[in-house]
Design a protein around this motif. Structure first.
Motif, PDB file in Angstrom:
ATOM      1  N   GLN A 192       0.717  -1.249   0.088  1.00 44.23           N
ATOM      2  CA  GLN A 192       0.067  -0.041  -0.005  1.00 44.23           C
ATOM      3  C   GLN A 192       1.014   1.158   0.163  1.00 44.23           C
ATOM      4  O   GLN A 192       0.408   2.255  -0.724  1.00 44.23           O
ATOM      5  CB  GLN A 192      -0.962   0.031   1.119  1.00 44.23           C
ATOM      6  CG  GLN A 192      -2.089  -1.084   1.110  1.00 44.23           C
ATOM      7  CD  GLN A 192      -2.801  -1.112   2.383  1.00 44.23           C
ATOM      8  OE1 GLN A 192      -2.388  -1.312   3.555  1.00 44.23           O
ATOM      9  NE2 GLN A 192      -4.049  -0.441   2.238  1.00 44.23           N
ATOM     10  N   GLU A 193       1.966   1.282   0.986  1.00 38.38           N
ATOM     11  CA  GLU A 193       2.840   2.493   0.865  1.00 38.38           C
ATOM     12  C   GLU A 193       3.677   2.678  -0.299  1.00 38.38           C
ATOM     13  O   GLU A 193       3.936   3.811  -0.698  1.00 38.38           O
ATOM     14  CB  GLU A 193       3.747   2.347   2.151  1.00 38.38           C
ATOM     15  CG  GLU A 193       2.847   2.344   3.418  1.00 38.38           C
ATOM     16  CD  GLU A 193       3.570   2.297   4.881  1.00 38.38           C
ATOM     17  OE1 GLU A 193       5.057   2.097   4.571  1.00 38.38           O
ATOM     18  OE2 GLU A 193       3.082   2.349   5.905  1.00 38.38           O
ATOM     19  N   ILE A 194       3.863   1.648  -1.146  1.00 35.89           N
ATOM     20  CA  ILE A 194       4.743   1.784  -2.263  1.00 35.89           C
ATOM     21  C   ILE A 194       3.774   1.973  -3.522  1.00 35.89           C
ATOM     22  O   ILE A 194       4.484   1.997  -4.688  1.00 35.89           O
ATOM     23  CB  ILE A 194       5.959   0.877  -2.586  1.00 35.89           C
ATOM     24  CG1 ILE A 194       5.254  -0.490  -2.692  1.00 35.89           C
ATOM     25  CG2 ILE A 194       6.739   0.963  -1.131  1.00 35.89           C
ATOM     26  CD1 ILE A 194       6.196  -1.306  -3.229  1.00 35.89           C
ATOM     27  N   ALA A 195       2.617   1.878  -3.379  1.00 36.41           N
ATOM     28  CA  ALA A 195       1.697   1.666  -4.659  1.00 36.41           C
ATOM     29  C   ALA A 195       1.787   2.636  -5.617  1.00 36.41           C
ATOM     30  O   ALA A 195       1.900   2.382  -6.769  1.00 36.41           O
ATOM     31  CB  ALA A 195       0.116   1.735  -3.874  1.00 36.41           C
ATOM     32  N   ASP A 196       1.527   4.044  -5.337  1.00 37.24           N
ATOM     33  CA  ASP A 196       2.013   5.001  -6.341  1.00 37.24           C
ATOM     34  C   ASP A 196       3.074   4.921  -6.957  1.00 37.24           C
ATOM     35  O   ASP A 196       3.239   5.255  -8.196  1.00 37.24           O
ATOM     36  CB  ASP A 196       1.731   6.369  -5.540  1.00 37.24           C
ATOM     37  CG  ASP A 196       0.314   6.553  -5.227  1.00 37.24           C
ATOM     38  OD1 ASP A 196      -0.787   6.036  -5.613  1.00 37.24           O
ATOM     39  OD2 ASP A 196       0.205   7.419  -4.235  1.00 37.24           O
ATOM     40  N   THR A 197       4.392   4.723  -6.215  1.00 36.54           N
ATOM     41  CA  THR A 197       5.696   4.728  -6.757  1.00 36.54           C
ATOM     42  C   THR A 197       5.589   3.626  -7.777  1.00 36.54           C
ATOM     43  O   THR A 197       6.311   3.564  -8.895  1.00 36.54           O
ATOM     44  CB  THR A 197       6.528   4.600  -5.754  1.00 36.54           C
ATOM     45  OG1 THR A 197       6.758   5.499  -4.978  1.00 36.54           O
ATOM     46  CG2 THR A 197       8.147   4.428  -6.507  1.00 36.54           C
ATOM     47  N   LEU A 198       5.177   2.236  -7.273  1.00 35.90           N
ATOM     48  CA  LEU A 198       5.132   1.179  -8.110  1.00 35.90           C
ATOM     49  C   LEU A 198       4.301   1.218  -9.447  1.00 35.90           C
ATOM     50  O   LEU A 198       4.772   0.906 -10.352  1.00 35.90           O
ATOM     51  CB  LEU A 198       4.462   0.004  -7.209  1.00 35.90           C
ATOM     52  CG  LEU A 198       5.166  -1.469  -7.521  1.00 35.90           C
ATOM     53  CD1 LEU A 198       6.482  -1.560  -7.447  1.00 35.90           C
ATOM     54  CD2 LEU A 198       4.075  -2.225  -6.721  1.00 35.90           C
ATOM     55  N   GLU A 199       3.109   1.970  -9.325  1.00 32.97           N
ATOM     56  CA  GLU A 199       2.677   2.165 -10.576  1.00 32.97           C
ATOM     57  C   GLU A 199       3.313   2.743 -11.688  1.00 32.97           C
ATOM     58  O   GLU A 199       3.305   2.581 -12.688  1.00 32.97           O
ATOM     59  CB  GLU A 199       1.165   2.885 -10.254  1.00 32.97           C
ATOM     60  CG  GLU A 199       0.488   2.895 -11.581  1.00 32.97           C
ATOM     61  CD  GLU A 199      -1.338   3.787 -11.135  1.00 32.97           C
ATOM     62  OE1 GLU A 199      -2.074   3.460 -11.941  1.00 32.97           O
ATOM     63  OE2 GLU A 199      -1.100   4.560 -10.152  1.00 32.97           O
ATOM     64  N   SER A 200       3.846   4.085 -11.095  1.00 33.82           N
ATOM     65  CA  SER A 200       4.371   4.865 -12.118  1.00 33.82           C
ATOM     66  C   SER A 200       5.755   4.182 -12.610  1.00 33.82           C
ATOM     67  O   SER A 200       6.193   4.087 -13.744  1.00 33.82           O
ATOM     68  CB  SER A 200       4.898   6.160 -11.313  1.00 33.82           C
ATOM     69  OG  SER A 200       5.611   6.702 -11.959  1.00 33.82           O
ATOM     70  N   GLU A 201       6.457   3.380 -11.767  1.00 33.81           N
ATOM     71  CA  GLU A 201       7.747   2.895 -12.159  1.00 33.81           C
ATOM     72  C   GLU A 201       7.433   2.008 -13.206  1.00 33.81           C
ATOM     73  O   GLU A 201       8.091   1.706 -14.066  1.00 33.81           O
ATOM     74  CB  GLU A 201       8.261   2.146 -10.899  1.00 33.81           C
ATOM     75  CG  GLU A 201       9.750   1.591 -11.060  1.00 33.81           C
ATOM     76  CD  GLU A 201      10.936   2.693 -11.499  1.00 33.81           C
ATOM     77  OE1 GLU A 201      11.848   1.780 -11.908  1.00 33.81           O
ATOM     78  OE2 GLU A 201      10.529   3.431 -11.034  1.00 33.81           O
ATOM     79  N   LEU A 202       6.475   1.042 -13.085  1.00 33.96           N
ATOM     80  CA  LEU A 202       6.143  -0.201 -13.852  1.00 33.96           C
ATOM     81  C   LEU A 202       5.403   0.243 -15.435  1.00 33.96           C
ATOM     82  O   LEU A 202       5.943  -0.446 -16.272  1.00 33.96           O
ATOM     83  CB  LEU A 202       5.116  -1.206 -13.154  1.00 33.96           C
ATOM     84  CG  LEU A 202       5.453  -1.965 -11.970  1.00 33.96           C
ATOM     85  CD1 LEU A 202       4.538  -2.808 -11.431  1.00 33.96           C
ATOM     86  CD2 LEU A 202       7.081  -2.733 -12.251  1.00 33.96           C
ATOM     87  N   MET A 203       4.898   1.380 -15.184  1.00 32.62           N
ATOM     88  CA  MET A 203       4.387   2.182 -16.391  1.00 32.62           C
ATOM     89  C   MET A 203       5.717   2.558 -17.269  1.00 32.62           C
ATOM     90  O   MET A 203       5.659   2.353 -18.597  1.00 32.62           O
ATOM     91  CB  MET A 203       3.695   3.215 -16.071  1.00 32.62           C
ATOM     92  CG  MET A 203       2.013   2.766 -15.641  1.00 32.62           C
ATOM     93  SD  MET A 203       1.072   4.298 -15.369  1.00 32.62           S
ATOM     94  CE  MET A 203       1.033   4.963 -16.838  1.00 32.62           C
ATOM     95  N   ASP A 204       6.614   3.012 -16.666  1.00 31.65           N
ATOM     96  CA  ASP A 204       7.996   3.375 -17.183  1.00 31.65           C
ATOM     97  C   ASP A 204       8.538   2.255 -17.843  1.00 31.65           C
ATOM     98  O   ASP A 204       8.962   2.278 -19.108  1.00 31.65           O
ATOM     99  CB  ASP A 204       8.906   4.174 -16.313  1.00 31.65           C
ATOM    100  CG  ASP A 204       8.289   5.453 -15.957  1.00 31.65           C
ATOM    101  OD1 ASP A 204       7.260   6.115 -16.596  1.00 31.65           O
ATOM    102  OD2 ASP A 204       8.533   6.189 -14.922  1.00 31.65           O
TER     103      ASP A 204
END
Length: 406
Positions: A192-204
């Motif tokens: 949950q705490e890394i969710a936003d970072t993870l979404e952006s990173e995987l999209m990149d």
């Protein structure tokens, strides 16, 4: 070499499985982020940076047992029967046994020990309802727990032959509600705490990394750029001589001699870029020259991954690079420079994760001599250097003799 061989073997499994070759990279990335957040949240799992790197690397082997599953079942469109699912479930034990069949001295290597745990137990669940051994809670090694969660998240958000991809939000909801089995509550909090970072990173990664990976594992020197008239699978004596003459031995991009001999008198260049590595002296002084060399290598390969084959990337000297563009639209030129800046800004060196890299970029766009374009780009680079990690571009207007700055 471990990472390269694991990447090759993992991609063999993934392509045979009809999945995206990016699955391995995604699981590696998710695993790394989860582990880093885990050690921030709790002392329960005393993992070092080396442990995190080891587990992330070993995660690439989690599905090697699938190589033994028949294509009919592995790539079946639609729901598996109960019997077929039982066959699929054997891949975890098969993968672990493959590693346990290695010579004893190789079995004792840390990478093999961790990879064996991951292969066998990445389908175990925290409540004991997983397979193959029905392990519960902390009976499951933390490496297998993390890879299990990473694997499920990427499986949900990726398209498969039997399903469409779920959105990031839908996948999180399904995992947190227990629709995909039970996971360690601490790991769910990490997710949950890394969710936003993870979404952006995987999209990149999904949009850019496939091309970058192909370029990073191929020959560092793209011989087509130098030897378009020869396409041998080996290097001729002449090619080796040209390589020594024109390729920078550290970064594998063109060297200053190539620039001097091929571009000094050119008058058909569309645009030129000067790149300077920020705080390079500080990096050398505080992390050592070996780290400095790695920084230059990584930045050079990142720049290469962001440009076209027709563009020339040159190590102009020390920590300074030059890019020469032919026939490129101005809007694409701007986007490429920003992509270079952003890609370098995201770089991480595994052995020095706290080391942040950035570049100051100056660009000049418009028809003119090499000397004129270089001078303009160099001036723009020094403007960027005032704040660092910035792109500054000037557009040369031959008719008005004016410049527009970005």
């Amino acid at each position: 070499n471990n990472r390269l061989m694991i990447s090759i073997l993992s991609h063999i499994v993934e392509f045979r499985n009809g999945e995206s070759g990016l699955h391995i990279l995604h699981v590696n990335t998710i695993t790394k982020y989860l582990l880093k957040q885990l050690v921030r949240l709790t002392d329960q799992y005393p993992l070092s940076k080396a442990d995190i790197s080891l587990i992330s690397t070993a995660s690439g082997l989690h599905d090697i047992g699938k190589i033994s599953i028949s294509d009919t079942i592995l790539n079946k469109h639609g729901r598996l029967t109960a019997e077929e699912f039982e066959v699929i479930k054997t891949h975890s034990m098969i993968g672990a046994n493959m590693l346990l069949d290695l010579p004893i001295e190789q079995q004792e290597a840390p990478l093999v020990i961790v990879a064996t745990e991951i292969c066998r137990w990445h389908h175990e669940r925290y409540d004991g309802n997983g397979y193959p051994d029905g392990l519960k809670g902390e009976e499951i090694p933390i490496a297998a727990q993390v890879v299990a969660l990473a694997d499920v998240y990427d499986a949900l958000t990726s398209e498969r032959c039997y399903k469409k991809a779920y959105s990031h939000e839908e996948a999180l909801k399904m995992i947190l509600e227990g629709q995909c089995g039970a996971f360690n509550p601490i790991l769910l909090r990490c997710l949950q705490e890394i969710a936003d970072t993870l979404e952006s990173e995987l999209m990149d990664i999904s949009s850019e990394q496939e091309t970058e990976n192909i370029q990073s594992i191929r020959h560092k020197i793209d011989y087509d750029r130098l030897f378009s008239y020869e396409k041998y699978t080996f290097l001729s004596r002449k090619q080796r001589e040209l390589q020594l003459l024109y390729i920078d031995s550290l970064t594998s991009v063109y060297n200053r001699r190539y620039y001097d001999e091929h571009f000094q008198g050119a008058d058909d260049i569309q645009a030129m870029v000067v790149i300077d590595v920020d705080n390079f002296k500080y990096i050398n002084d505080n992390y050592g020259h070996d780290a400095g060399d790695i920084v230059l290598q990584r930045i050079a390969q990142t720049v290469l991954s962001c440009v076209r084959k027709t563009d020339a990337v040159i190590r102009y000297g020390g920590d300074e690079f030059v890019i020469i563009f032919f026939s490129i639209p101005p809007d694409i030129f701007e986007k490429k420079l920003e992509r270079i800046r952003h890609s370098v800004d995201r770089l991480i060196i595994e052995d020095c994760p706290e080391l942040h890299m950035s570049v100051s970029i100056g660009g000049s766009y418009g028809s003119g001599t090499t000397k004129k374009l270089f001078k303009a780009a160099d001036n723009m680079m020094y403007q960027s250097k005032n704040t660092k990690n910035k792109v500054t571009i000037c557009f040369l207007n031959e008719d008005k003799g004016s410049r527009d700055f970005i």
